[in-house]
Write an enzyme that holds these catalytic residues in place. Structure first.
Site, PDB file in Angstrom:
ATOM      1  N   GLY A  12       0.834  -1.212   0.000  1.00 57.86           N
ATOM      2  CA  GLY A  12       0.000   0.000   0.000  1.00 57.86           C
ATOM      3  C   GLY A  12       0.859   1.249   0.000  1.00 57.86           C
ATOM      4  N   GLY A  88      -0.492  -3.019  10.114  1.00 55.12           N
ATOM      5  CA  GLY A  88      -1.251  -1.875  10.622  1.00 55.12           C
ATOM      6  C   GLY A  88      -2.647  -1.773  10.055  1.00 55.12           C
ATOM      7  CG  HIS A 146     -10.000   8.569  12.429  1.00 52.36           C
ATOM      8  ND1 HIS A 146     -10.541   8.084  13.589  1.00 52.36           N
ATOM      9  CD2 HIS A 146      -8.681   8.221  12.449  1.00 52.36           C
ATOM     10  CE1 HIS A 146      -9.595   7.459  14.287  1.00 52.36           C
ATOM     11  NE2 HIS A 146      -8.462   7.531  13.622  1.00 52.36           N
ATOM     12  CE  LYS A 150     -10.575   4.630  11.052  1.00 50.28           C
ATOM     13  NZ  LYS A 150      -9.644   3.693  10.419  1.00 50.28           N
ATOM     14  N   GLY A 156     -10.001   1.138  14.559  1.00 51.02           N
ATOM     15  CA  GLY A 156      -9.307   0.029  15.214  1.00 51.02           C
ATOM     16  C   GLY A 156      -8.718   0.474  16.549  1.00 51.02           C
TER      17      GLY A 156
HETATM   18  P1  NAD Z   1      -5.145   4.614   1.720  1.00 58.55           P
HETATM   19  O1  NAD Z   1      -6.455   4.295   1.088  1.00 58.55           O
HETATM   20  O2  NAD Z   1      -4.619   6.021   1.645  1.00 58.55           O
HETATM   21  O3  NAD Z   1      -4.003   3.658   1.111  1.00 58.55           O
HETATM   22  C1  NAD Z   1      -4.212   2.293   0.873  1.00 58.55           C
HETATM   23  C2  NAD Z   1      -3.058   1.762   0.006  1.00 58.55           C
HETATM   24  O4  NAD Z   1      -3.291   0.358  -0.207  1.00 58.55           O
HETATM   25  C3  NAD Z   1      -2.946   2.394  -1.385  1.00 58.55           C
HETATM   26  O5  NAD Z   1      -1.589   2.399  -1.772  1.00 58.55           O
HETATM   27  C4  NAD Z   1      -3.713   1.411  -2.273  1.00 58.55           C
HETATM   28  O6  NAD Z   1      -3.290   1.452  -3.623  1.00 58.55           O
HETATM   29  C5  NAD Z   1      -3.335   0.096  -1.612  1.00 58.55           C
HETATM   30  N1  NAD Z   1      -4.314  -0.975  -1.831  1.00 58.55           N
HETATM   31  C6  NAD Z   1      -5.633  -0.969  -1.533  1.00 58.55           C
HETATM   32  N2  NAD Z   1      -6.189  -2.148  -1.892  1.00 58.55           N
HETATM   33  C7  NAD Z   1      -5.193  -2.908  -2.391  1.00 58.55           C
HETATM   34  C8  NAD Z   1      -5.119  -4.213  -2.918  1.00 58.55           C
HETATM   35  N3  NAD Z   1      -6.214  -4.977  -2.986  1.00 58.55           N
HETATM   36  N4  NAD Z   1      -3.906  -4.678  -3.319  1.00 58.55           N
HETATM   37  C9  NAD Z   1      -2.791  -3.902  -3.238  1.00 58.55           C
HETATM   38  N5  NAD Z   1      -2.804  -2.647  -2.761  1.00 58.55           N
HETATM   39  C10 NAD Z   1      -3.986  -2.164  -2.339  1.00 58.55           C
HETATM   40  O7  NAD Z   1      -5.281   4.137   3.249  1.00 58.55           O
HETATM   41  P2  NAD Z   1      -4.441   4.603   4.531  1.00 58.55           P
HETATM   42  O8  NAD Z   1      -5.075   5.788   5.182  1.00 58.55           O
HETATM   43  O9  NAD Z   1      -2.986   4.655   4.179  1.00 58.55           O
HETATM   44  O10 NAD Z   1      -4.729   3.361   5.520  1.00 58.55           O
HETATM   45  C11 NAD Z   1      -4.403   2.037   5.154  1.00 58.55           C
HETATM   46  C12 NAD Z   1      -4.788   1.108   6.302  1.00 58.55           C
HETATM   47  O11 NAD Z   1      -3.991   1.396   7.459  1.00 58.55           O
HETATM   48  C13 NAD Z   1      -6.235   1.238   6.758  1.00 58.55           C
HETATM   49  O12 NAD Z   1      -6.706  -0.046   7.156  1.00 58.55           O
HETATM   50  C14 NAD Z   1      -6.137   2.148   7.975  1.00 58.55           C
HETATM   51  O13 NAD Z   1      -7.212   1.991   8.898  1.00 58.55           O
HETATM   52  C15 NAD Z   1      -4.845   1.666   8.576  1.00 58.55           C
HETATM   53  N6  NAD Z   1      -4.144   2.627   9.463  1.00 58.55           N
HETATM   54  C16 NAD Z   1      -3.543   2.081  10.557  1.00 58.55           C
HETATM   55  C17 NAD Z   1      -2.795   2.891  11.392  1.00 58.55           C
HETATM   56  C18 NAD Z   1      -2.044   2.245  12.540  1.00 58.55           C
HETATM   57  O14 NAD Z   1      -1.258   2.917  13.234  1.00 58.55           O
HETATM   58  N7  NAD Z   1      -2.226   0.925  12.750  1.00 58.55           N
HETATM   59  C19 NAD Z   1      -2.670   4.264  11.128  1.00 58.55           C
HETATM   60  C20 NAD Z   1      -3.306   4.783   9.992  1.00 58.55           C
HETATM   61  C21 NAD Z   1      -4.032   3.941   9.158  1.00 58.55           C
END
Ligand code: NAD
Length: 258
Positions: A12, A88, A146, A150, A156
Site C-alpha cells: 500500500g 497496521g 478521523h 476513513k 481500530g
Molecule cells: P489509503 O487508502 O490512503 O491507502 C491504501 C493503500 O493500499 C494504497 O496504496 C492502495 O493502492 C493500496 N491498496 C488498496 N487495496 C489494495 C489491494 N487490494 N492490493 C494492493 N494494494 C492495495 O489508506 P491509509 O489511510 O494509508 O490506511 C491504510 C490502512 O492502514 C487502513 O486499514 C487504515 O485503517 C490503517 N491505518 C492504521 C494505522 C495504525 O497505526 N495501525 C494508522 C493509519 C491507518
C-alpha cells in the site's frame, strides 16, 4: 543485523500511510526494496509491483498498511517466506485475524491498531483505569474522530482502547460492547462500553476514553497531528521484529513495556 542492511517492503505504498512510510524507512537509514499498490500514480524511486510475492525473497520485513482484502494473502506470503510482518491494516474480520494468528506461528508479527508510542501508553492507562474504576459506578464511552475518507468505524484504535478497558475489568470487549445508538434505543447498560465515531476534514486521528460517574468525569485523550507518528513507530517495529522468533507481538513488546 546493522541499520544499513535491514531491507523493507511497504504494501500500500502509494496510500496516505504508505507515503509516510517511504519517508520513515529512508530517514531511519534502511533499504526500501519496493512496495505494492492498486493506484496508477507511481512514487519517485520506489519499485512498485502487483503482488507482495514478487518482493518477498529480497526483504527482511514487510510493513503493511493496505486494505483488509489483502490480509489473508499477505499472511500466506510472509509465513511461507518466514519474513517479519508489521501489520497496521485495520477492520479485520475474525477469519482475517485467524490468518494473522496462523502466520505468527511461523514468523514474527507485530500487529497494532495504532503504532504511536502515545496511543500504546493510552491503552495501558485505559486498562489500569478499567481495573481501578468500578463498572457499576463509571460509564465508559470511547469517542473518536478521523478524516472523511476513513472507511471503517469505530476505528481500530478505539476498539483497542475499549478492549483495554474491558480487559482491566476482566472481560472480552464483545461481552460488554454497547450497541450503536440510534433512535429510541433505551438507556445505556451498566458496565457497557460505548463508541461514537465522528468523521470530517483531514483529521489524522483523535481518541478520548471518558470515564463518567454521577460525581466526576475523567478523560484520557490522544491526538495525532501527523501520520509520521504511526510510520516512525511501524519502522521501529520492523527493525525489532526482524530479530524476533515467531510470535504475535504488540507495540507494548516493541517499546519494552511487556
Ligand atoms: P489509503 O487508502 O490512503 O491507502 C491504501 C493503500 O493500499 C494504497 O496504496 C492502495 O493502492 C493500496 N491498496 C488498496 N487495496 C489494495 C489491494 N487490494 N492490493 C494492493 N494494494 C492495495 O489508506 P491509509 O489511510 O494509508 O490506511 C491504510 C490502512 O492502514 C487502513 O486499514 C487504515 O485503517 C490503517 N491505518 C492504521 C494505522 C495504525 O497505526 N495501525 C494508522 C493509519 C491507518
Amino acid at each position: 543485523m546493522t541499520r544499513d542492511t535491514l531491507r523493507i517492503a511497504v504494501t500500500g505504498v502509494t496510500g496516505r500511510m504508505g507515503k509516510n512510510l517511504v519517508l520513515s524507512v529512508r530517514e531511519a537509514g534502511y533499504a526500501l526494496v519496493g512496495g505494492t499498490s492498486r493506484a496508477e500514480s507511481p512514487i519517485a524511486d520506489v519499485r512498485i509491483v502487483g503482488d507482495l510475492s514478487e518482493l518477498i525473497s529480497d526483504v527482511d520485513a514487510v510493513i503493511d498498511f493496505t486494505h483488509v482484502s489483502t490480509v489473508v494473502r499477505h499472511a500466506e506470503i510472509v509465513s511461507e517466506a518466514r519474513v517479519a510482518w508489521v501489520l497496521g491494516t485495520t477492520g479485520l474480520s475474525a477469519a482475517d485475524q485467524a490468518a494473522v494468528e496462523v502466520a505468527s506461528e511461523r514468523t514474527a508479527v507485530v500487529q497494532a491498531a495504532n503504532f504511536s508510542p502515545g496511543v500504546t501508553l493510552v491503552e495501558r492507562l485505559a486498562r489500569q483505569m478499567g481495573a481501578a474504576l468500578p463498572a457499576e459506578t463509571y460509564d465508559v464511552e470511547i469517542v473518536e474522530m478521523h478524516h472523511r475518507q476513513k472507511v471503517d468505524a469505530p476505528s481500530g484504535t478505539a476498539l483497542s482502547i475499549g478492549a483495554a478497558v474491558a480487559a482491566g475489568r476482566g472481560f472480552m470487549l464483545d461481552a460488554v460492547r454497547e450497541p450503536a445508538r440510534e433512535g429510541h434505543c433505551g438507556a445505556r447498560s451498566t458496565g457497557g462500553i460505548g463508541f461514537a465515531a465522528l468523521r470530517g476534514g483531514q483529521i489524522v486521528g483523535e481518541h478520548t476514553a471518558l470515564f463518567t460517574s454521577a460525581r466526576e468525569q475523567i478523560g484520557l485523550t490522544h491526538r495525532a497531528f501527523d501520520r509520521r507518528v504511526f510510520s516512525d513507530g511501524a519502522v521501529m517495529a520492523a527493525a525489532w521484529a526482524a530479530k524476533q522468533a515467531a510470535g504475535l507481538y504488540s507495540m507494548e513488546h516493541v517499546l519494552g513495556l511487556i
